[in-house]
Design a protein around this motif. Structure first.
Motif, PDB file in Angstrom:
ATOM      1  N   PHE A  23       0.832  -1.206   0.000  1.00  8.87           N
ATOM      2  CA  PHE A  23       0.000   0.000   0.000  1.00  8.87           C
ATOM      3  C   PHE A  23       0.864   1.253   0.000  1.00  8.87           C
ATOM      4  CE2 PHE A  23      -3.246  -2.960   1.614  1.00  8.87           C
ATOM      5  CZ  PHE A  23      -4.307  -2.592   0.803  1.00  8.87           C
ATOM      6  N   GLN A  24       0.430   2.236  -0.753  1.00 16.19           N
ATOM      7  CA  GLN A  24       1.123   3.528  -0.758  1.00 16.19           C
ATOM      8  C   GLN A  24       0.083   4.623  -0.478  1.00 16.19           C
ATOM      9  OE1 GLN A  24       3.742   4.047  -4.074  1.00 16.19           O
ATOM     10  NE2 GLN A  24       4.304   6.121  -3.487  1.00 16.19           N
ATOM     11  N   ASP A  25       0.410   5.522   0.441  1.00 14.88           N
ATOM     12  CA  ASP A  25      -0.528   6.589   0.813  1.00 14.88           C
ATOM     13  C   ASP A  25      -0.257   7.864   0.034  1.00 14.88           C
ATOM     14  OD1 ASP A  25      -1.583   4.838   2.584  1.00 14.88           O
ATOM     15  OD2 ASP A  25      -1.000   5.913   4.409  1.00 14.88           O
ATOM     16  N   TYR A  26      -1.324   8.521  -0.364  1.00 12.80           N
ATOM     17  CA  TYR A  26      -1.233   9.823  -1.024  1.00 12.80           C
ATOM     18  C   TYR A  26      -2.215  10.763  -0.334  1.00 12.80           C
ATOM     19  CZ  TYR A  26       0.778   7.023  -4.852  1.00 12.80           C
ATOM     20  OH  TYR A  26       1.537   6.170  -5.607  1.00 12.80           O
ATOM     21  N   GLN A  27      -1.782  11.979  -0.081  1.00 16.62           N
ATOM     22  CA  GLN A  27      -2.685  12.988   0.496  1.00 16.62           C
ATOM     23  C   GLN A  27      -3.319  13.754  -0.661  1.00 16.62           C
ATOM     24  OE1 GLN A  27      -2.994  12.945   3.889  1.00 16.62           O
ATOM     25  NE2 GLN A  27      -1.503  11.272   3.764  1.00 16.62           N
ATOM     26  N   VAL A  28      -4.620  13.698  -0.726  1.00 14.36           N
ATOM     27  CA  VAL A  28      -5.314  14.318  -1.861  1.00 14.36           C
ATOM     28  C   VAL A  28      -6.345  15.321  -1.345  1.00 14.36           C
ATOM     29  CG1 VAL A  28      -6.612  13.842  -3.984  1.00 14.36           C
ATOM     30  CG2 VAL A  28      -5.112  12.099  -3.061  1.00 14.36           C
ATOM     31  N   THR A  29      -6.391  16.479  -1.982  1.00 11.03           N
ATOM     32  CA  THR A  29      -7.403  17.479  -1.634  1.00 11.03           C
ATOM     33  C   THR A  29      -8.668  17.178  -2.435  1.00 11.03           C
ATOM     34  OG1 THR A  29      -5.646  19.092  -1.311  1.00 11.03           O
ATOM     35  CG2 THR A  29      -7.892  19.949  -1.527  1.00 11.03           C
ATOM     36  N   ASP A  45      -1.369  12.949 -12.179  1.00 11.13           N
ATOM     37  CA  ASP A  45      -0.922  14.192 -12.825  1.00 11.13           C
ATOM     38  C   ASP A  45       0.112  14.960 -11.991  1.00 11.13           C
ATOM     39  OD1 ASP A  45      -2.621  13.626 -14.872  1.00 11.13           O
ATOM     40  OD2 ASP A  45      -4.232  14.972 -14.211  1.00 11.13           O
ATOM     41  N   ASP A  46      -0.108  14.991 -10.670  1.00  8.52           N
ATOM     42  CA  ASP A  46       0.692  15.906  -9.844  1.00  8.52           C
ATOM     43  C   ASP A  46       1.662  15.247  -8.862  1.00  8.52           C
ATOM     44  OD1 ASP A  46      -0.706  17.916 -11.084  1.00  8.52           O
ATOM     45  OD2 ASP A  46      -2.248  18.011  -9.531  1.00  8.52           O
ATOM     46  N   MET A  47       1.451  13.965  -8.559  1.00 11.57           N
ATOM     47  CA  MET A  47       2.287  13.376  -7.501  1.00 11.57           C
ATOM     48  C   MET A  47       3.112  12.189  -7.969  1.00 11.57           C
ATOM     49  SD  MET A  47      -0.350  13.325  -4.322  1.00 11.57           S
ATOM     50  CE  MET A  47      -1.836  14.233  -4.614  1.00 11.57           C
ATOM     51  N   ASP A  48       2.499  11.277  -8.694  1.00 12.06           N
ATOM     52  CA  ASP A  48       3.189  10.033  -9.031  1.00 12.06           C
ATOM     53  C   ASP A  48       2.705   9.527 -10.393  1.00 12.06           C
ATOM     54  OD1 ASP A  48       4.295   7.540  -9.195  1.00 12.06           O
ATOM     55  OD2 ASP A  48       3.661   6.864  -7.204  1.00 12.06           O
TER      56      ASP A  48
END
Lengths: 249, 123
Positions: A23-29, A45-48
């Motif tokens: 699992f990989q966590d991403y903080q998304v608005t 588009d913006d992180m990975d």
């Protein structure tokens, strides 16, 4: 619109690099109208840019973007994050299918099985175009219209524990489509199709769990279709025994 | 595709049936099957016996608790089977019978059959 930050916990698998998924966590608005697919696109588009998943129409028609979100098979384009009421949204590939990369799964097995059930109108003799269209009454259409809505999104396969454990099982969507053509008044291939689905890997393998119908985004009801095919299949088998072989019109 | 690029075969955890209510419901239904068989065998044996022997059997200390549990499983199995069966698209003339009506019909038939059998064996 009010924004908030949620954690998208995405299951990743990179063939040739990872031995097993992680699992990989991403903080998304996100906003009230953000769907899971929007969040995945935001990450890509913006992180990975390496995050891999399928999508196309973004409106619940193409059936490409299926994934398990918080453990439930859904179309990511039709799942609003705000309605999940969860600070951590877990996104995983559809269950039971081999994972090619991240959220992209290999659906070839379904394609082979779909071919077996002849998901098209079979005619004993083709008619010339001049002979006109095959007419159908509204009540004849009503018998199969619901099952013709299937978009092959594979959510029902991901929901079916029988498919997970018996890989030969034809599965809910292919059987629902078999039903769709069995009930079509224009079809003349019912016996051939029935031969394909009354085998041990066909209708009798279904254990009526019913989760396939619960997760279908198009309201197809594969469980009901399979139950009806069981009744038709039993009649077909009895008739075949009494007449000494597969029934042919 | 080279060997190291092969797709990952997902594993099914042994706790898969706890993942959601539908799976749990399904497992309870499946496990109620053997209980239903035990209940049926004891009931049939009871019907085979003379009335005085039935009363003696019913007075055994294990009888009431066991049969109560088995009865719950038997009713559960029957009702859940009716729920599954009522998804069948039963055609009546040009229309498909609504699921609720089919389910209600099955329950009525079941109750009628129970009354008839009860009257037949215990009159």
């Amino acid at each position: 619109l009010q924004e908030k930050v949620v954690t998208l916990r995405v299951k990743r698998y990179r063939p040739g690099i990872d031995k097993k998924p992680f699992f990989q966590d991403y903080q998304v608005t996100v906003r009230k109208d953000t769907v899971v697919l929007d969040a995945l696109n935001n990450i890509k588009d913006d992180m990975d840019g390496t995050l891999t998943y399928r999508w196309s129409c973004r409106m619940g028609v193409c059936g490409s973007c299926g994934a398990n979100v918080n453990g439930v098979p859904v179309l990511t384009c039709a799942t609003f994050i705000s309605k999940l009421n969860s600070e951590i949204v877990v996104v995983e590939p559809l269950s039971f299918f081999p994972v090619i990369r991240d959220l992209a799964v290999d659906m070839s097995d379904f394609m082979y099985k779909l071919r077996e059930v002849k998901p098209y109108i079979v005619r004993r003799e083709e008619r010339p175009v001049d002979a006109g269209e095959f007419l159908q009454k509204p009540h004849e259409l009503e018998l199969f219209k619901q099952t013709s809505m299937c978009i092959n999104c594979m959510l029902c396969y991901s929901a079916c524990p029988v498919y997970g454990m018996e890989k030969d099982f034809i599965g809910p969507a292919a059987l629902a489509l078999a039903y769709r053509y069995q009930m079509d008044s224009r079809d003349e291939g019912r016996d051939e199709r029935m031969e394909a689905i009354v085998g041990p890997e066909g209708i009798w393998s279904c254990h009526d769990v019913g989760y396939c119908s619960a997760v279908c985004p198009k309201g197809v009801d594969p469980e009901g279709a399979i139950q009806t095919l069981k009744a038709m299949g039993a009649r077909y088998i009895i008739k075949s025994i009494l007449t000494g072989g597969p029934r042919r019109k | 595709m080279t060997k190291k690029n092969l797709p990952y075969q997902q594993k099914i955890p042994s706790t898969w049936w706890l993942a959601n209510r539908r799976y749990l419901y399904y497992m309870v239904r499946e496990f109620s099957g053997p209980a239903l068989a035990v209940y049926s065998v004891i009931t049939l044996y009871g019907l085979y016996l003379e009335k005085t022997s039935i009363f003696r059997l019913a007075q055994a200390p294990w009888y009431t608790p066991l049969m109560s549990v088995m009865l719950v499983f038997a009713v559960l199995h029957t009702i859940t089977w009716f729920v599954a069966f009522s998804t069948t698209k039963l055609r009546m003339s040009t229309r498909v019978l609504p699921r609720k009506i089919l389910f209600a019909g099955l329950i009525i038939l079941w109750l009628l059959a129970s009354v008839v059998l009860g009257l037949f064996f215990y009159r």
